[in-house]
Design a protein around this motif. Sequence first.
Motif, mmCIF file in Angstrom:
data_model
loop_
_atom_site.group_PDB
_atom_site.id
_atom_site.type_symbol
_atom_site.label_atom_id
_atom_site.label_comp_id
_atom_site.label_asym_id
_atom_site.label_seq_id
_atom_site.Cartn_x
_atom_site.Cartn_y
_atom_site.Cartn_z
ATOM 1 N N GLU A 67 1.023 -1.167 -0.127
ATOM 2 C CA GLU A 67 0.084 0.013 0.034
ATOM 3 C C GLU A 67 0.929 1.389 -0.056
ATOM 4 O O GLU A 67 0.635 2.436 0.575
ATOM 5 N N MET A 68 2.083 1.074 -0.586
ATOM 6 C CA MET A 68 2.825 2.449 -0.804
ATOM 7 C C MET A 68 2.310 3.478 -1.532
ATOM 8 O O MET A 68 2.462 4.878 -1.102
ATOM 9 N N PRO A 69 1.413 3.158 -2.583
ATOM 10 C CA PRO A 69 0.651 4.302 -3.205
ATOM 11 C C PRO A 69 0.091 5.444 -2.254
ATOM 12 O O PRO A 69 -0.150 6.536 -2.497
ATOM 13 N N LEU A 70 -0.657 4.766 -1.033
ATOM 14 C CA LEU A 70 -1.368 5.539 0.006
ATOM 15 C C LEU A 70 -0.149 6.397 0.693
ATOM 16 O O LEU A 70 -0.448 7.741 0.710
ATOM 17 N N HIS A 71 0.864 5.938 0.845
ATOM 18 C CA HIS A 71 1.985 6.666 1.724
ATOM 19 C C HIS A 71 2.505 7.743 0.556
ATOM 20 O O HIS A 71 2.462 8.874 1.131
ATOM 21 N N SER A 72 2.901 7.331 -0.420
ATOM 22 C CA SER A 72 3.636 8.201 -1.345
ATOM 23 C C SER A 72 2.437 9.468 -1.559
ATOM 24 O O SER A 72 3.106 10.796 -1.796
ATOM 25 N N ALA A 73 1.230 9.251 -1.940
ATOM 26 C CA ALA A 73 0.351 10.270 -2.145
ATOM 27 C C ALA A 73 0.233 11.207 -0.995
ATOM 28 O O ALA A 73 0.237 12.387 -1.229
#
Length: 215
Positions: free
Chosen positions: A75-81
């Motif tokens: 779920e890196m997309p959540l963190h990056s966003a």
Amino acid sequence: MSSETKLREDICFWAASLFQRGLTGGASGNISARTEDGGLLVTPTGSSFGRLDPARLSKFDASGVLVSGDQPTKEMPLHSAFYETRKGAGAVLHLHSTHSVALSMLPDIDPDNMLPPLTAYSIMRLGKVKLLPFFVPGDPAMGGALRSLGGRRSAVVLANHGPVVASRDLEAAVYAMEELEETAKLALLLRGAGSIGLTPEQISAVVTKFEVDWD
């Protein structure tokens, strides 16, 4: 002790605390935190908050390249966003906490402000909490949904999944997450009981005194 060593230990300490208190179970949940050099330390995919190894945390350099440790959470997309849209963010925390998830499933929740204004502290620590739709775990579209908010929210809840909170540092993110879960619990306990929340005037006073983003 170096700052990175301490941060690694802090991530594992807070993760174990959240796990032991039942705020996330099994191999659910993930944490990321900024290092002094602008990189990230991230909990690995498939790992349990109850038994993280500081040496195996995923480490990214300042350009976003994985340089050591296990594979990071899917779920890196959540963190990056969150890091891209909230420039002051120093940590991001995602859990599968029961009451927040339960509240996300109710049909009459306001998606723009899913927590009822029951206490001053939920307003102070979270501002308005956005309810996002359901995504298959790991779907990059989660990041797109977060980016579409333009950094206006420090906390969101993924429907049928769980809350995500960004804050200035790891400890603040944990406290904000705890407030979110406790407020969701209160909302469920008081549902249908005709509870008396804060008035618009009281909300305005809290927002003004503590300089809360409340657009």
